[in-house]
Scaffold this motif. Structure first.
Motif, short mmCIF file in Angstrom:
data_model
loop_
_atom_site.label_atom_id
_atom_site.label_comp_id
_atom_site.label_asym_id
_atom_site.label_seq_id
_atom_site.Cartn_x
_atom_site.Cartn_y
_atom_site.Cartn_z
N LEU A 194 -6.26 -3.99 -2.59
CA LEU A 194 -6.01 -2.55 -2.48
C LEU A 194 -6.49 -1.85 -3.74
O LEU A 194 -6.14 -2.24 -4.85
N GLY A 251 0.93 4.07 -2.91
CA GLY A 251 0.73 5.48 -2.58
C GLY A 251 1.81 6.36 -3.20
O GLY A 251 1.52 7.47 -3.65
N ASN A 286 -1.19 9.15 -2.49
CA ASN A 286 -2.03 8.68 -1.39
C ASN A 286 -3.46 9.19 -1.49
O ASN A 286 -4.39 8.56 -0.98
N PHE A 299 -6.74 1.67 -5.84
CA PHE A 299 -6.30 3.03 -6.13
C PHE A 299 -6.89 3.46 -7.48
O PHE A 299 -7.24 2.62 -8.31
N ARG A 325 0.84 -1.20 0.00
CA ARG A 325 0.00 0.00 0.00
C ARG A 325 0.88 1.26 0.00
O ARG A 325 0.56 2.24 -0.69
N TYR A 342 -5.95 6.74 -3.05
CA TYR A 342 -6.30 5.50 -2.36
C TYR A 342 -7.78 5.52 -2.03
O TYR A 342 -8.29 6.45 -1.41
#
Length: 244
Positions: free
Chosen positions: A55, A20, A25, A57, A16, A28
């Motif tokens: 995750l 980022g 970030n 993004f 993560r 996210y």
């Protein structure tokens, strides 16, 4: 565009941080917790690891999002207990009072079709005046001590229930007993990819998977009328994907 990366508990925090750095970030969205199995193995001085992480993004704030939905559970269906016997079936209600943040379009006294005036709540209504009248004309309002909107079970079943970031309705350990099975060790359920692809792309869009493994992403993308690009460093993975 969106990027989703599937990993387990060992490196999800480090990955993560790297994502980022690459995407920012601020892009996210969330960490989806996938409960892939309920069969916790006996472990010593630790807890059984039954979940993985996905995750999510995005490249920017301009991305496709059609919503993540799952089937209604038995508990979800139980709350649909009212029936007007008008052919629409069971429904539930929710008061149309906003919980907070009154605005100019939602603060008004409402006059219903019988001429009764309903004073504006302190926090306002959840619908503007035109929408409120539209709902009443379609018999979708229930007038008691408050005004409530009707939500019909048949319609909700078509849409599904909005999901949180905890996905516990797609077990991953049942593939070997299904027609999907390719005997590939990290194969994911088609239902998982179907949900993601439907939610974050539209027909004709391009879906990419650069660790294609058994080719689930390509197979589901093809079924959903998406274009796709897949690659993998392993010859066995490419062979499995081509065959599939």
């Amino acid at each position: 565009g969106s990027i989703l990366l599937h990993c387990d508990w060992r490196l999800n925090s480090q990955i993560r941080i790297i994502m980022g750095e690459v995407f920012g970030n601020q892009q996210y969205k969330t960490e989806i917790i996938w409960k892939r199995t309920a069969a916790g193995k006996t472990v010593s001085k630790n807890l059984p690891q039954n979940t993985d992480s996905i995750l999510w993004f995005t490249k920017s704030n301009n991305f496709i999002f059609n919503g993540f939905f799952g089937k209604l559970s038995k508990e979800n269906k139980k709350v649909f207990s009212k029936d007007d016997k008008d052919g629409r079936g069971l429904y539930r209600t929710q008061p149309l009072i906003k919980p907070s943040n009154p605005g100019p379009l939602t603060t008004y006294d409402y006059t219903d079709n019988m001429g009764r005036v309903w004073k504006c709540p302190k926090t306002g209504w959840r619908r503007n005046q035109n929408k409120m009248k539209e709902l009443e004309n379609d018999n979708r309002l229930l007038f008691t001590s408050v005004i409530s909107e009707k939500y019909y079970l048949k319609e909700r079943e078509e849409i599904g229930r909005q999901l949180s970031n905890l996905w516990d309705d797609i077990p991953g350990n049942t593939i070997k007993f299904s027609s999907e099975n390719t005997d590939y060790p990290t194969q994911k359920p088609e239902k998982m990819l179907d949900r993601i692809i439907r939610s974050l792309s539209n027909k004709g869009d391009i879906v990419c998977d650069f660790f294609s493994g058994s080719g689930t992403t390509a197979a589901v993308s093809e079924k959903l009328n998406r274009k796709w690009i897949c690659s993998d460093l392993g010859k066995f993975a490419i062979h499995t994907t081509r065959k599939r």
